[in-house]
Design a protein around this motif. Structure first.
Motif, PDB file in Angstrom:
ATOM      1  N   ALA B  58      32.125  33.421  52.849  1.00  0.00           N
ATOM      2  CA  ALA B  58      32.234  33.171  51.407  1.00  0.00           C
ATOM      3  C   ALA B  58      33.505  33.783  50.824  1.00  0.00           C
ATOM      4  CB  ALA B  58      30.998  33.723  50.683  1.00  0.00           C
ATOM      5  N   VAL B  59      33.823  35.005  51.211  1.00  0.00           N
ATOM      6  CA  VAL B  59      34.964  35.691  50.580  1.00  0.00           C
ATOM      7  C   VAL B  59      36.307  35.291  51.195  1.00  0.00           C
ATOM      8  CG1 VAL B  59      33.589  37.697  49.888  1.00  0.00           C
ATOM      9  CG2 VAL B  59      34.863  37.742  52.063  1.00  0.00           C
ATOM     10  N   GLU B  60      36.281  34.585  52.290  1.00  0.00           N
ATOM     11  CA  GLU B  60      37.529  34.258  52.996  1.00  0.00           C
ATOM     12  C   GLU B  60      38.487  33.469  52.090  1.00  0.00           C
ATOM     13  OE1 GLU B  60      36.959  32.157  56.646  1.00  0.00           O
ATOM     14  OE2 GLU B  60      39.116  32.134  57.111  1.00  0.00           O
ATOM     15  N   GLY B  61      39.643  34.043  51.875  1.00  0.00           N
ATOM     16  CA  GLY B  61      40.688  33.348  51.139  1.00  0.00           C
ATOM     17  C   GLY B  61      40.582  33.390  49.635  1.00  0.00           C
ATOM     18  N   VAL B  62      39.596  34.088  49.086  1.00  0.00           N
ATOM     19  CA  VAL B  62      39.467  34.109  47.620  1.00  0.00           C
ATOM     20  C   VAL B  62      40.185  35.324  47.030  1.00  0.00           C
ATOM     21  CG1 VAL B  62      37.258  32.898  47.800  1.00  0.00           C
ATOM     22  CG2 VAL B  62      37.275  35.387  47.413  1.00  0.00           C
ATOM     23  N   GLY B  63      40.585  35.185  45.770  1.00  0.00           N
ATOM     24  CA  GLY B  63      41.282  36.267  45.083  1.00  0.00           C
ATOM     25  C   GLY B  63      40.379  37.071  44.168  1.00  0.00           C
ATOM     26  N   ALA B  64      39.239  36.476  43.807  1.00  0.00           N
ATOM     27  CA  ALA B  64      38.301  37.148  42.914  1.00  0.00           C
ATOM     28  C   ALA B  64      36.892  36.665  43.231  1.00  0.00           C
ATOM     29  CB  ALA B  64      38.624  36.850  41.453  1.00  0.00           C
ATOM     30  N   VAL B  65      35.926  37.502  42.889  1.00  0.00           N
ATOM     31  CA  VAL B  65      34.518  37.162  43.078  1.00  0.00           C
ATOM     32  C   VAL B  65      33.803  37.295  41.734  1.00  0.00           C
ATOM     33  CG1 VAL B  65      32.347  37.840  44.180  1.00  0.00           C
ATOM     34  CG2 VAL B  65      34.484  37.946  45.479  1.00  0.00           C
ATOM     35  N   ILE B  66      33.024  36.295  41.378  1.00  0.00           N
ATOM     36  CA  ILE B  66      32.031  36.452  40.315  1.00  0.00           C
ATOM     37  C   ILE B  66      30.682  36.425  41.013  1.00  0.00           C
ATOM     38  CG2 ILE B  66      30.975  35.469  38.246  1.00  0.00           C
ATOM     39  CD1 ILE B  66      33.627  34.266  37.471  1.00  0.00           C
ATOM     40  N   HIS B  67      30.041  37.586  41.036  1.00  0.00           N
ATOM     41  CA  HIS B  67      28.834  37.735  41.857  1.00  0.00           C
ATOM     42  C   HIS B  67      27.588  37.664  40.982  1.00  0.00           C
ATOM     43  CE1 HIS B  67      26.215  38.794  45.063  1.00  0.00           C
ATOM     44  NE2 HIS B  67      25.969  40.011  44.648  1.00  0.00           N
ATOM     45  N   LEU B  68      26.980  36.489  40.997  1.00  0.00           N
ATOM     46  CA  LEU B  68      25.766  36.246  40.220  1.00  0.00           C
ATOM     47  C   LEU B  68      24.524  36.214  41.100  1.00  0.00           C
ATOM     48  CD1 LEU B  68      27.077  33.139  38.194  1.00  0.00           C
ATOM     49  CD2 LEU B  68      27.312  35.552  37.554  1.00  0.00           C
ATOM     50  N   ALA B  69      24.699  36.064  42.398  1.00  0.00           N
ATOM     51  CA  ALA B  69      23.558  35.815  43.287  1.00  0.00           C
ATOM     52  C   ALA B  69      22.591  36.986  43.322  1.00  0.00           C
ATOM     53  CB  ALA B  69      24.062  35.519  44.695  1.00  0.00           C
ATOM     54  N   ASP B  98      37.190  44.218  52.439  1.00  0.00           N
ATOM     55  CA  ASP B  98      37.764  43.882  53.748  1.00  0.00           C
ATOM     56  C   ASP B  98      38.762  42.732  53.622  1.00  0.00           C
ATOM     57  OD1 ASP B  98      36.415  45.782  55.154  1.00  0.00           O
ATOM     58  OD2 ASP B  98      34.957  44.424  56.069  1.00  0.00           O
ATOM     59  N   GLU B  99      38.467  41.794  52.767  1.00  0.00           N
ATOM     60  CA  GLU B  99      39.301  40.604  52.597  1.00  0.00           C
ATOM     61  C   GLU B  99      40.493  40.867  51.671  1.00  0.00           C
ATOM     62  OE1 GLU B  99      38.987  37.774  54.151  1.00  0.00           O
ATOM     63  OE2 GLU B  99      40.270  36.423  53.001  1.00  0.00           O
ATOM     64  N   GLY B 100      40.477  42.037  50.988  1.00  0.00           N
ATOM     65  CA  GLY B 100      41.561  42.330  50.048  1.00  0.00           C
ATOM     66  C   GLY B 100      41.420  41.617  48.716  1.00  0.00           C
ATOM     67  N   VAL B 101      40.191  41.278  48.354  1.00  0.00           N
ATOM     68  CA  VAL B 101      39.944  40.618  47.066  1.00  0.00           C
ATOM     69  C   VAL B 101      40.368  41.562  45.934  1.00  0.00           C
ATOM     70  CG1 VAL B 101      38.096  39.809  45.527  1.00  0.00           C
ATOM     71  CG2 VAL B 101      38.111  39.133  47.939  1.00  0.00           C
ATOM     72  N   GLU B 102      40.994  40.998  44.908  1.00  0.00           N
ATOM     73  CA  GLU B 102      41.597  41.799  43.845  1.00  0.00           C
ATOM     74  C   GLU B 102      40.603  42.274  42.802  1.00  0.00           C
ATOM     75  OE1 GLU B 102      44.363  40.614  40.116  1.00  0.00           O
ATOM     76  OE2 GLU B 102      44.877  39.634  42.024  1.00  0.00           O
ATOM     77  N   ARG B 103      39.663  41.418  42.444  1.00  0.00           N
ATOM     78  CA  ARG B 103      38.711  41.828  41.403  1.00  0.00           C
ATOM     79  C   ARG B 103      37.329  41.241  41.646  1.00  0.00           C
ATOM     80  NH1 ARG B 103      40.814  40.653  35.795  1.00  0.00           N
ATOM     81  NH2 ARG B 103      42.903  40.697  36.666  1.00  0.00           N
ATOM     82  N   PHE B 104      36.337  41.968  41.090  1.00  0.00           N
ATOM     83  CA  PHE B 104      34.934  41.650  41.346  1.00  0.00           C
ATOM     84  C   PHE B 104      34.214  41.732  40.007  1.00  0.00           C
ATOM     85  CE2 PHE B 104      30.680  42.057  43.001  1.00  0.00           C
ATOM     86  CZ  PHE B 104      30.690  41.715  44.338  1.00  0.00           C
ATOM     87  N   VAL B 105      33.704  40.595  39.567  1.00  0.00           N
ATOM     88  CA  VAL B 105      32.968  40.532  38.306  1.00  0.00           C
ATOM     89  C   VAL B 105      31.487  40.460  38.663  1.00  0.00           C
ATOM     90  CG1 VAL B 105      32.636  39.272  36.149  1.00  0.00           C
ATOM     91  CG2 VAL B 105      34.909  39.319  37.253  1.00  0.00           C
ATOM     92  N   TYR B 106      30.736  41.437  38.180  1.00  0.00           N
ATOM     93  CA  TYR B 106      29.353  41.599  38.613  1.00  0.00           C
ATOM     94  C   TYR B 106      28.386  41.295  37.480  1.00  0.00           C
ATOM     95  CZ  TYR B 106      25.045  43.912  40.080  1.00  0.00           C
ATOM     96  OH  TYR B 106      23.737  44.190  40.386  1.00  0.00           O
ATOM     97  N   ALA B 107      27.441  40.414  37.750  1.00  0.00           N
ATOM     98  CA  ALA B 107      26.419  40.069  36.758  1.00  0.00           C
ATOM     99  C   ALA B 107      25.362  41.152  36.701  1.00  0.00           C
ATOM    100  CB  ALA B 107      25.772  38.727  37.109  1.00  0.00           C
ATOM    101  N   SER B 108      25.598  42.150  35.832  1.00  0.00           N
ATOM    102  CA  SER B 108      24.543  43.107  35.556  1.00  0.00           C
ATOM    103  C   SER B 108      23.664  42.516  34.451  1.00  0.00           C
ATOM    104  CB  SER B 108      25.112  44.458  35.162  1.00  0.00           C
ATOM    105  OG  SER B 108      24.050  45.397  35.030  1.00  0.00           O
ATOM    106  N   SER B 109      22.798  43.318  33.903  1.00  0.00           N
ATOM    107  CA  SER B 109      21.756  42.753  33.037  1.00  0.00           C
ATOM    108  C   SER B 109      21.319  43.727  31.960  1.00  0.00           C
ATOM    109  CB  SER B 109      20.551  42.396  33.913  1.00  0.00           C
ATOM    110  OG  SER B 109      19.415  42.128  33.122  1.00  0.00           O
ATOM    111  N   ASN B 110      20.842  43.166  30.871  1.00  0.00           N
ATOM    112  CA  ASN B 110      20.178  43.973  29.846  1.00  0.00           C
ATOM    113  C   ASN B 110      19.009  44.767  30.433  1.00  0.00           C
ATOM    114  OD1 ASN B 110      17.490  42.380  29.193  1.00  0.00           O
ATOM    115  ND2 ASN B 110      19.077  40.843  29.443  1.00  0.00           N
ATOM    116  N   HIS B 111      18.438  44.294  31.544  1.00  0.00           N
ATOM    117  CA  HIS B 111      17.308  45.008  32.134  1.00  0.00           C
ATOM    118  C   HIS B 111      17.711  46.348  32.758  1.00  0.00           C
ATOM    119  CE1 HIS B 111      14.313  41.900  31.439  1.00  0.00           C
ATOM    120  NE2 HIS B 111      15.267  41.026  31.697  1.00  0.00           N
TER     121      HIS B 111
END
Lengths: 257, 257
Positions: B58-69, B98-111
Motif C-alpha cells: 500500500a505505501v509503496e511509492g506514495v508521498g503521503a498517507v491518509i489513514h482512515l482504516a 520505511d518507505e520515506g513517506v513525508e506526512r501521515f494524516v491520521y483519522a482520530s475521533s471525538n471518541h
C-alpha cells in the motif's frame, strides 16, 4: 486495605523493592510470569496477563491491584509490548472492574515521556540549574515502542476510571536502583528512584484518597525534570532519598552497597 | 504533493467525503478492506492493515498517507480495535517511515475525548452559551475502547514523528453527515462536520507546513466545545458550514439532502 493486594510482575525489580519495603504491611497475592526460583513468603500464582483465565484467577478476592507485569525492555519489539503490555493491561483492568476491585496502581514509565528529552534540551535538562519540568498533565511523548505501550496503559486507566469508577494511579517510574544512584549517568541520577522510596510511593498509592492520577515516581533528587508536586499533594509522598547525596566524596561506588 | 496519496479505509464515509471534495486534486492510491462494489476511478488495492505485506504494498511509492482504516464502531470490542486500529496503525506507520513517506494524516475521533462529556457538564456543554472548550492539548479521555484505540493511534504518531521525523496530523473527527447536521441531537450538532469541510480539512493537512498536530475536525458550528484555533492557525482551515444555519424554518429535514 483489608483485602489482599494483587502484585503482578512480582519477580521484577519494582516488585522486589515493594516487597522489601512494605511486604509486612499487606496481605499479598503475587503473580509471576514463570515459577519463582525461591518459594515466596506470600500467596502466589503463576500465569500470563494476556490469558483471560489466569487474569480472572489473579484478581479473585483482591481489593487492589499493583500492575507491574509486562515486557520491561525499553527496546522490546512491537509484537511483545502489544501482547504483554497493551493487551495484558486491558485484560487486567477488565477483570479488575468485573471483580469490583477498588483501586489499580499502574507501573507507567519515564519512557512514556522520553521524547521530551530532545537534542536541544539535553544534557542541560538533566542538571540542577535547568528549569524544564514535566508535571504529569502532558500529552505523552514516548521515546520507544515500550513507551508507547506504557502511555497506552495510562489511557486505558483513564477509560476504566471514567467508565467504571475504579480509582487509578499511574506512576511514571524513573530509574530504580538498589542502594545508590546510577554512576556517571546524569539522566539516571535525575530520575533516580531508591528502593525505599519505590516501596513508599506504592504504599501511598494504596492508601491515599484520589480518583485518577499520573505522578512521577522518583526520589527527591536535586537534579530532576519531573515534578513531585502531585505525588506530594495527592498521595502524601515524602521521599527520603536524593541522588545528590551520593556525589563527590560521599559517593558510594560499590554496586548494591 | 506530487507523489500519490494513499487513502486507507477508502470505502467509508470519511473517504467518500474526501474523494467527492478533492478527488480531482491528487493522484490517489485507494486501499479497501473488501473489494469495492463499483470500480473505483483511481488506482486501488484490497488488503488488511494488520498484514505486513498488504501494508508494504500500500505505501509503496506514495508521498503521503491518509489513514482512515480501522473498525469504525464506537461499540467495537477490544479484540477488534486492538488488531484493526492499534496494531493496524502501528504497521502503517512502520511501513510509511520505511518507505520515506513525508506526512501521515491520521483519522482520530471525538471518541478519544468522549469522557470529558460528564454528567455534570452535559447537556450544557453542547450549547452555544456554555464556554467549555477542548483545544487538542488534553491528555485523552476516551469514552469507549474504540476511543482508547484512537488515542493510542495519536500516541503512535507522536512516537513516529519524534523518532523518525514524519509529519503527523491527527484529526479528531466529529460527527460527519452528508448535507445537513444530525437532527434532534445536540451533541451531533455541536460536533458536526459537513462533507465539504471534511474534504477541505484533509486537503489542508496534505498541504500545510507542520510537524505534529492534533486538531479537531468539525464545521464552524455556533455551538461547539472543540476549538478550531489550531486547525485555523496551523492548517489554514476555513470551514464553510455551521450546524446553526440548519435550525428553525430553514432546517433541512430530509435524509441525505
Amino acid at each position: 486495605m483489608d483485602d489482599p493486594v494483587l502484585l503482578t510482575g512480582a519477580g521484577g525489580a519494582v516488585g522486589e523493592a515493594i516487597l522489601e519495603g512494605i511486604g509486612d504491611a499487606y496481605e499479598w497475592k503475587l503473580m509471576f510470569h514463570s515459577p519463582p526460583a525461591e518459594e515466596p513468603s506470600h500467596e502466589y500464582l503463576v500465569g500470563d496477563v494476556a490469558d483471560d483465565e489466569d487474569v480472572a484467577a489473579a484478581v479473585e478476592g483482591v481489593g487492589a491491584v499493583i500492575h507491574l507485569a509486562g515486557d520491561p525492555r525499553p527496546e522490546a519489539p512491537w509484537d511483545s509490548v502489544l501482547a504483554n503490555n497493551i493487551d495484558g493491561t486491558q485484560k487486567m483492568y477488565e477483570a479488575a472492574v468485573d471483580e469490583g476491585v477498588e483501586r489499580f496502581v499502574y507501573a507507567s514509565s519515564n519512557h512514556a515521556v522520553g521524547a521530551f528529552e530532545t537534542d536541544r534540551r539535553t544534557p542541560e535538562m538533566y542538571r540542577e540549574e535547568d528549569d524544564f519540568l514535566l508535571d504529569g498533565s502532558e500529552f505523552p511523548r514516548p521515546g520507544n515502542l515500550y513507551g508507547v505501550s506504557k502511555a497506552t496503559g495510562e489511557v486505558l486507566g483513564r477509560y476504566y476510571h471514567d467508565e467504571h469508577g475504579i480509582k487509578v494511579c499511574n506512576i511514571r517510574i524513573g530509574n530504580l536502583t538498589r542502594g545508590h544512584p546510577p554512576i556517571d549517568y546524569e539522566r539516571g541520577q535525575a530520575m533516580w528512584l531508591s528502593y525505599p522510596d519505590c516501596a513508599h510511593i506504592h504504599e501511598c498509592a494504596l492508601e491515599a484518597d484520589y480518583e485518577f492520577e499520573i505522578v512521577y515516581g522518583i526520589s527527591d533528587n536535586d537534579r530532576k525534570y519531573y515534578s513531585l508536586d502531585r505525588a506530594r499533594e495527592v498521595l502524601g509522598y515524602r521521599p527520603q532519598d536524593n541522588s545528590a547525596h551520593f556525589e563527590g566524596e560521599d559517593r558510594v561506588v560499590e554496586p548494591d552497597a
